[in-house]
Design a protein around this motif. Structure first.
Motif, PDB file in Angstrom:
ATOM      1  N   PHE A 143     -87.159 -86.615 -38.387  1.00  0.00           N
ATOM      2  CA  PHE A 143     -86.455 -86.320 -37.141  1.00  0.00           C
ATOM      3  C   PHE A 143     -85.457 -85.170 -37.306  1.00  0.00           C
ATOM      4  O   PHE A 143     -85.554 -84.166 -36.593  1.00  0.00           O
ATOM      5  CB  PHE A 143     -85.761 -87.574 -36.613  1.00  0.00           C
ATOM      6  N   ALA A 144     -84.532 -85.318 -38.221  1.00  0.00           N
ATOM      7  CA  ALA A 144     -83.562 -84.239 -38.432  1.00  0.00           C
ATOM      8  C   ALA A 144     -82.927 -84.375 -39.810  1.00  0.00           C
ATOM      9  O   ALA A 144     -82.585 -85.476 -40.226  1.00  0.00           O
ATOM     10  CB  ALA A 144     -82.485 -84.270 -37.350  1.00  0.00           C
ATOM     11  N   ASN A 145     -82.782 -83.257 -40.461  1.00  0.00           N
ATOM     12  CA  ASN A 145     -82.169 -83.233 -41.790  1.00  0.00           C
ATOM     13  C   ASN A 145     -80.711 -82.842 -41.654  1.00  0.00           C
ATOM     14  O   ASN A 145     -80.356 -81.677 -41.674  1.00  0.00           O
ATOM     15  CB  ASN A 145     -82.925 -82.253 -42.690  1.00  0.00           C
ATOM     16  N   GLY A 146     -79.869 -83.846 -41.512  1.00  0.00           N
ATOM     17  CA  GLY A 146     -78.441 -83.581 -41.308  1.00  0.00           C
ATOM     18  C   GLY A 146     -77.702 -83.340 -42.612  1.00  0.00           C
ATOM     19  O   GLY A 146     -76.567 -82.877 -42.608  1.00  0.00           O
ATOM     20  N   PRO A 165     -97.742 -82.686 -45.728  1.00  0.00           N
ATOM     21  CA  PRO A 165     -97.625 -83.550 -44.537  1.00  0.00           C
ATOM     22  C   PRO A 165     -97.364 -85.015 -44.893  1.00  0.00           C
ATOM     23  O   PRO A 165     -96.784 -85.755 -44.101  1.00  0.00           O
ATOM     24  CB  PRO A 165     -98.990 -83.422 -43.846  1.00  0.00           C
ATOM     25  N   ASP A 166     -97.769 -85.446 -46.085  1.00  0.00           N
ATOM     26  CA  ASP A 166     -97.538 -86.837 -46.496  1.00  0.00           C
ATOM     27  C   ASP A 166     -96.391 -86.962 -47.495  1.00  0.00           C
ATOM     28  O   ASP A 166     -96.232 -88.004 -48.130  1.00  0.00           O
ATOM     29  CB  ASP A 166     -98.825 -87.425 -47.092  1.00  0.00           C
ATOM     30  N   GLY A 167     -95.620 -85.888 -47.627  1.00  0.00           N
ATOM     31  CA  GLY A 167     -94.476 -85.932 -48.534  1.00  0.00           C
ATOM     32  C   GLY A 167     -93.192 -86.223 -47.782  1.00  0.00           C
ATOM     33  O   GLY A 167     -93.198 -86.446 -46.564  1.00  0.00           O
ATOM     34  N   ARG A 168     -92.100 -86.216 -48.514  1.00  0.00           N
ATOM     35  CA  ARG A 168     -90.788 -86.402 -47.891  1.00  0.00           C
ATOM     36  C   ARG A 168     -90.292 -85.069 -47.355  1.00  0.00           C
ATOM     37  O   ARG A 168     -90.401 -84.053 -48.030  1.00  0.00           O
ATOM     38  CB  ARG A 168     -89.800 -86.960 -48.912  1.00  0.00           C
ATOM     39  N   HIS A 169     -89.768 -85.100 -46.141  1.00  0.00           N
ATOM     40  CA  HIS A 169     -89.330 -83.846 -45.534  1.00  0.00           C
ATOM     41  C   HIS A 169     -87.812 -83.682 -45.494  1.00  0.00           C
ATOM     42  O   HIS A 169     -87.323 -82.660 -45.056  1.00  0.00           O
ATOM     43  CB  HIS A 169     -89.934 -83.718 -44.135  1.00  0.00           C
ATOM     44  N   GLY A 170     -87.095 -84.714 -45.874  1.00  0.00           N
ATOM     45  CA  GLY A 170     -85.639 -84.563 -45.985  1.00  0.00           C
ATOM     46  C   GLY A 170     -84.845 -85.041 -44.787  1.00  0.00           C
ATOM     47  O   GLY A 170     -83.616 -85.006 -44.794  1.00  0.00           O
ATOM     48  N   GLY A 171     -85.517 -85.497 -43.737  1.00  0.00           N
ATOM     49  CA  GLY A 171     -84.788 -86.042 -42.586  1.00  0.00           C
ATOM     50  C   GLY A 171     -83.962 -87.239 -43.024  1.00  0.00           C
ATOM     51  O   GLY A 171     -84.280 -87.886 -44.013  1.00  0.00           O
ATOM     52  N   ASP A 172     -82.881 -87.524 -42.292  1.00  0.00           N
ATOM     53  CA  ASP A 172     -81.979 -88.595 -42.733  1.00  0.00           C
ATOM     54  C   ASP A 172     -81.149 -89.145 -41.572  1.00  0.00           C
ATOM     55  O   ASP A 172     -81.254 -88.682 -40.427  1.00  0.00           O
ATOM     56  CB  ASP A 172     -81.076 -88.083 -43.866  1.00  0.00           C
ATOM     57  N   LEU A 173     -80.336 -90.137 -41.908  1.00  0.00           N
ATOM     58  CA  LEU A 173     -79.520 -90.809 -40.882  1.00  0.00           C
ATOM     59  C   LEU A 173     -78.458 -89.866 -40.322  1.00  0.00           C
ATOM     60  O   LEU A 173     -78.140 -89.923 -39.131  1.00  0.00           O
ATOM     61  CB  LEU A 173     -78.865 -92.056 -41.481  1.00  0.00           C
ATOM     62  N   GLU A 174     -77.931 -89.001 -41.182  1.00  0.00           N
ATOM     63  CA  GLU A 174     -76.943 -88.034 -40.702  1.00  0.00           C
ATOM     64  C   GLU A 174     -77.563 -87.158 -39.599  1.00  0.00           C
ATOM     65  O   GLU A 174     -76.913 -86.832 -38.609  1.00  0.00           O
ATOM     66  CB  GLU A 174     -76.437 -87.179 -41.876  1.00  0.00           C
ATOM     67  N   GLY A 175     -78.829 -86.820 -39.770  1.00  0.00           N
ATOM     68  CA  GLY A 175     -79.523 -86.021 -38.759  1.00  0.00           C
ATOM     69  C   GLY A 175     -79.596 -86.754 -37.426  1.00  0.00           C
ATOM     70  O   GLY A 175     -79.502 -86.149 -36.356  1.00  0.00           O
ATOM     71  N   ILE A 176     -79.767 -88.073 -37.488  1.00  0.00           N
ATOM     72  CA  ILE A 176     -79.807 -88.865 -36.254  1.00  0.00           C
ATOM     73  C   ILE A 176     -78.415 -88.908 -35.626  1.00  0.00           C
ATOM     74  O   ILE A 176     -78.250 -88.729 -34.416  1.00  0.00           O
ATOM     75  CB  ILE A 176     -80.343 -90.286 -36.553  1.00  0.00           C
ATOM     76  N   ILE A 177     -77.405 -89.123 -36.480  1.00  0.00           N
ATOM     77  CA  ILE A 177     -76.018 -89.171 -35.981  1.00  0.00           C
ATOM     78  C   ILE A 177     -75.675 -87.868 -35.253  1.00  0.00           C
ATOM     79  O   ILE A 177     -75.054 -87.877 -34.196  1.00  0.00           O
ATOM     80  CB  ILE A 177     -75.031 -89.413 -37.154  1.00  0.00           C
ATOM     81  N   GLN A 178     -76.120 -86.758 -35.818  1.00  0.00           N
ATOM     82  CA  GLN A 178     -75.800 -85.456 -35.216  1.00  0.00           C
ATOM     83  C   GLN A 178     -76.476 -85.251 -33.854  1.00  0.00           C
ATOM     84  O   GLN A 178     -76.121 -84.337 -33.118  1.00  0.00           O
ATOM     85  CB  GLN A 178     -76.196 -84.322 -36.179  1.00  0.00           C
ATOM     86  N   HIS A 179     -77.464 -86.084 -33.548  1.00  0.00           N
ATOM     87  CA  HIS A 179     -78.179 -85.884 -32.283  1.00  0.00           C
ATOM     88  C   HIS A 179     -78.051 -87.065 -31.323  1.00  0.00           C
ATOM     89  O   HIS A 179     -78.880 -87.218 -30.424  1.00  0.00           O
ATOM     90  CB  HIS A 179     -79.647 -85.563 -32.560  1.00  0.00           C
ATOM     91  N   LEU A 180     -77.013 -87.863 -31.497  1.00  0.00           N
ATOM     92  CA  LEU A 180     -76.859 -89.021 -30.609  1.00  0.00           C
ATOM     93  C   LEU A 180     -76.721 -88.594 -29.149  1.00  0.00           C
ATOM     94  O   LEU A 180     -77.198 -89.283 -28.246  1.00  0.00           O
ATOM     95  CB  LEU A 180     -75.656 -89.874 -31.045  1.00  0.00           C
ATOM     96  N   ASP A 181     -76.087 -87.458 -28.913  1.00  0.00           N
ATOM     97  CA  ASP A 181     -75.943 -86.987 -27.528  1.00  0.00           C
ATOM     98  C   ASP A 181     -77.305 -86.679 -26.898  1.00  0.00           C
ATOM     99  O   ASP A 181     -77.477 -86.803 -25.690  1.00  0.00           O
ATOM    100  CB  ASP A 181     -75.067 -85.732 -27.463  1.00  0.00           C
ATOM    101  N   TYR A 182     -78.232 -86.268 -27.742  1.00  0.00           N
ATOM    102  CA  TYR A 182     -79.585 -85.963 -27.241  1.00  0.00           C
ATOM    103  C   TYR A 182     -80.197 -87.201 -26.584  1.00  0.00           C
ATOM    104  O   TYR A 182     -80.823 -87.110 -25.525  1.00  0.00           O
ATOM    105  CB  TYR A 182     -80.464 -85.470 -28.399  1.00  0.00           C
ATOM    106  N   PHE A 183     -80.009 -88.375 -27.223  1.00  0.00           N
ATOM    107  CA  PHE A 183     -80.596 -89.600 -26.670  1.00  0.00           C
ATOM    108  C   PHE A 183     -79.938 -89.967 -25.345  1.00  0.00           C
ATOM    109  O   PHE A 183     -80.595 -90.410 -24.412  1.00  0.00           O
ATOM    110  CB  PHE A 183     -80.460 -90.757 -27.666  1.00  0.00           C
ATOM    111  N   ASN A 184     -78.622 -89.785 -25.287  1.00  0.00           N
ATOM    112  CA  ASN A 184     -77.907 -90.043 -24.034  1.00  0.00           C
ATOM    113  C   ASN A 184     -78.394 -89.113 -22.931  1.00  0.00           C
ATOM    114  O   ASN A 184     -78.599 -89.520 -21.785  1.00  0.00           O
ATOM    115  CB  ASN A 184     -76.393 -89.849 -24.207  1.00  0.00           C
ATOM    116  N   GLU A 185     -78.579 -87.871 -23.298  1.00  0.00           N
ATOM    117  CA  GLU A 185     -79.021 -86.865 -22.329  1.00  0.00           C
ATOM    118  C   GLU A 185     -80.424 -87.218 -21.810  1.00  0.00           C
ATOM    119  O   GLU A 185     -80.690 -87.176 -20.615  1.00  0.00           O
ATOM    120  CB  GLU A 185     -79.053 -85.512 -23.042  1.00  0.00           C
TER     121      GLU A 185
END
Ligand code: CA
Length: 625
Positions: A143-146, A165-185
């Motif tokens: 989702f997002a690499n914060g 495509p089947d490896g780790r891409h580095g996305g993390d929880l910080e990336g989700i935290i940084q986009h919480l406004d996106y979900f609200n929007e």
């Protein structure tokens, strides 16, 4: 005297630090693994079973002394490296640490401090997700690499490789935290993250379903503290958090693999035996016992050891683990993976224990079966032929998902096109309350809906209208709102695309309107309009539903309660249609005008309504003037 006293105590401290501390601290801080790592006072169930894992711990005698805590039973098992302690923790127990001592030949060889915590106020009465919510499923690695600093963690078996495509891409929880406004929007109200617990496997575990530590969030996602931070910040933005759990299996790189507490901790076969993945055998009156056995005891994959929940220690371990996460991380819901693959009597006990502690908590099971009666068997309101009640309060509507995939691609016939939707819903009699069913267009395990619908924006908008206006709990999969394509047969990694803009180096940023294409914005706005409308429209959240036999590829249904009636029309034709509404009189009675949310059209009359080609209308009906 006071001064001498303080000098003496300073000296004592110095002596302690120089001489005593190493031996003392060693004893105190020994990393004896005890799970759950701590517990709470004031749970409905006062029993607590601790699993102690330490070399030859099974050969020790256990002592503990703590007010309100009683050691009821000590179980040594097949493997001397484990010991199970049954405690009872009464209301009068004190919060804080108490000592557990392990003795050999009368001498204490290990001392461990175990903590009991006070529960958060209102913890038991937490509100789970309901059909008033709209759930957004995302894969944390994608989702997002914060925090690029956690992409690679020394000592962990797999590093990030975004080209794989089947490896780790580095996305993390910080990336989700940084986009919480996106979900609200966007207007969603709950987040379901694919499993976040440690998956320290050599390869292909970015998805999270090969857990190697049931009490640790993967450090590459940010660890336990970051998960707590995410939940707290999400709650502040009125977003519920649903944890994805797996009881059927664990990743074979788990330390258990080479040190099983008991040989029947996992389901063993003379040689590797795969599940037949036929959940239908469990309710099939003609099923062979051998087929049912293979379904339940066969392994999901070579890298996923199949847990034997008929072993009471395994059962307790898993049940306590889920309660620990609800209490520790302040969860609102659980999504249980591979639901029918675990023994059903165990799953039933699990749900009962969860709902005893948290009566309003929500759990949705991945009951991936292709017909309504098969799914409904696992739903708590179903009166089953064999008397079985799972107590599982939400199931996923896989049959309706199949109908959605067909509906907008097929010519409209007796049971094809929009009739597929109509027919699938007409079988809801097999469920109790249909608002406890989860609806979705796709998820992380199947072709993305955009691909299924030929990347046609109009079709995707129709599917979105249906998803967000039909009965039940809607679930979006990240990228639905953008029309992101993805094909299953190219490998699962292909349907778990990185969200554009989630990585610092991304040239495109789909989190913002400026970063999206015109098509993406059209679809995104459509989702947003419906999601926000749904948020303030109880008739769509939990109202009743009446639908009419589709005619000429036009499907009409109503969602309503005492205060509101919403008329939804899907025109599954490549040309505009005008419908006469006389046959909907039972729902239109008392209404003579309305507004279409999607086209911002005002209808002065409702006798005839036109719907553009491959389009939908969501009309809020207004009473006679
Ligand atoms: Ca990262």
């Amino acid at each position: 005297m006071k001064k001498i006293g303080s000098i003496l105590s300073a000296l004592a401290l110095l002596v302690f630090l120089l001489l005593g501390s190493s031996a003392f601290a060693q004893k105190k801080t020994e990393q004896i693994n005890i799970e759950p790592p701590f517990w709470w006072i004031g749970m409905q169930n006062t029993e607590l079973q601790l699993m102690v894992h330490e070399k030859n711990i099974g050969e020790t005698r256990v002592q503990l002394k703590a007010e309100g805590v009683k050691l009821e039973r000590v179980s040594a098992v097949e493997n001397p490296n484990y010991l199970f302690l049954d405690l009872s923790v009464s209301e009068s127990a004190k919060a804080g640490f108490f000592e557990i001592s392990f003795l050999k030949s009368g001498k204490v060889i290990h001392t461990v401090n175990y903590e009991l915590k006070v529960r958060k106020q209102g913890s038991a009465l937490r509100q789970g997700f309901t059909s008033a919510d709209a759930i957004y499923l995302l894969m944390p690695d994608r989702f997002a690499n914060g925090d690029p600093a956690n992409d690679n963690i020394p000592g962990m078996l797999e590093n990030a490789d975004r080209k794989n495509p089947d490896g780790r891409h580095g996305g993390d929880l910080e990336g989700i935290i940084q986009h919480l406004d996106y979900f609200n929007e966007l207007g969603v109200t709950a987040l379901w993250l694919n499993p976040v617990l440690e998956n320290n496997m050599p390869a292909n575990s970015y998805h999270g379903y090969a857990i190697t530590d049931f009490y640790q969030v993967d450090p590459r996602l940010g660890g336990n503290e970051k998960y707590l931070e995410l939940v707290e910040k999400a709650h502040k933005k009125d977003l519920k958090i649903i944890m994805d759990m797996v009881f059927n299996h664990y990743g074979t790189a788990h330390k258990w693999t080479n040190d099983l507490p008991m040989s029947d901790w996992v389901n063993q076969w003379p040689e590797f035996t795969r599940s037949n993945y036929r959940g239908g055998t469990l309710t099939d009156p003609y099923a062979a016992a051998a087929d049912q056995d293979k379904m339940l005891r066969g392994w999901f994959d070579v890298t996923m050891a199949d847990l034997n929940q008929r072993n009471p220690f395994v059962a307790n371990y898993l049940i306590q683990n889920s309660i620990w996460w609800i209490e520790y991380a302040d969860l609102n819901g659980i999504r249980m993976d591979t639901y029918p693959y675990s023994f059903k009597e165990f799953m039933q006990e699990w749900m009962q224990r969860i709902r005893t502690e948290y009566p309003d908590f929500s759990v949705v099971g991945e009951v991936w079966l292709n017909s309504g009666p098969m799914v409904a068997y696992w739903h708590d309101q179903k009166h089953n032929f064999d008397g079985f009640n799972s107590h599982l309060n939400y199931v996923m509507d896989f049959p309706l998902k199949s109908a959605i995939s067909r509906a907008f691609n097929e010519a409209n016939g007796w049971s094809s096109g929009v009739n597929a939707l109509y027919e699938s819903l007409s079988m809801d009699f097999v469920y109790g309350d249909p608002n406890t069913i989860m609806n979705f267009l796709d998820n992380h395990d199947m072709d993305r809906i955009a691909t299924t619908l030929g990347e046609d924006i109009k079709k995707q908008k129709m599917a979105a209208t249906f998803l967000l206006t039909v009965r039940g709990v809607p679930q979006l999969y990240y990228g639905n709102e953008l029309g992101t394509p993805g094909v299953e047969h190219k490998g699962h990694g292909q349907m778990r695309n990185d969200f554009a803009g989630g990585w610092p180096s991304d040239s495109k940023n789909a989190f913002t309107a400026e970063g999206r294409t015109a098509d993406e914005n059209e679809l995104w706005s459509h989702f947003r309009t419906l999601l926000h409308y749904r948020k303030n429209t109880p008739a769509l959240q939990n109202g009743r539903m009446t639908h009419y036999i589709p005619e000429d590829g036009v499907y009409v249904y109503f969602r309503y309660n005492e205060d509101q009636t919403i008329m939804i029309i899907l025109n599954n034709n490549s040309e505009e249609k005008t419908i006469k509404t006389a046959r909907f009189a039972e729902n239109l009675k008392g209404f003579d005008h309305g507004t279409d949310l999607l086209h911002r059209t005002w209808f002065e009359q409702l006798d005839e309504i036109s719907i553009p080609a491959m389009d939908s209308r969501v009309i809020e009906l207004k009473q006679n003037k």
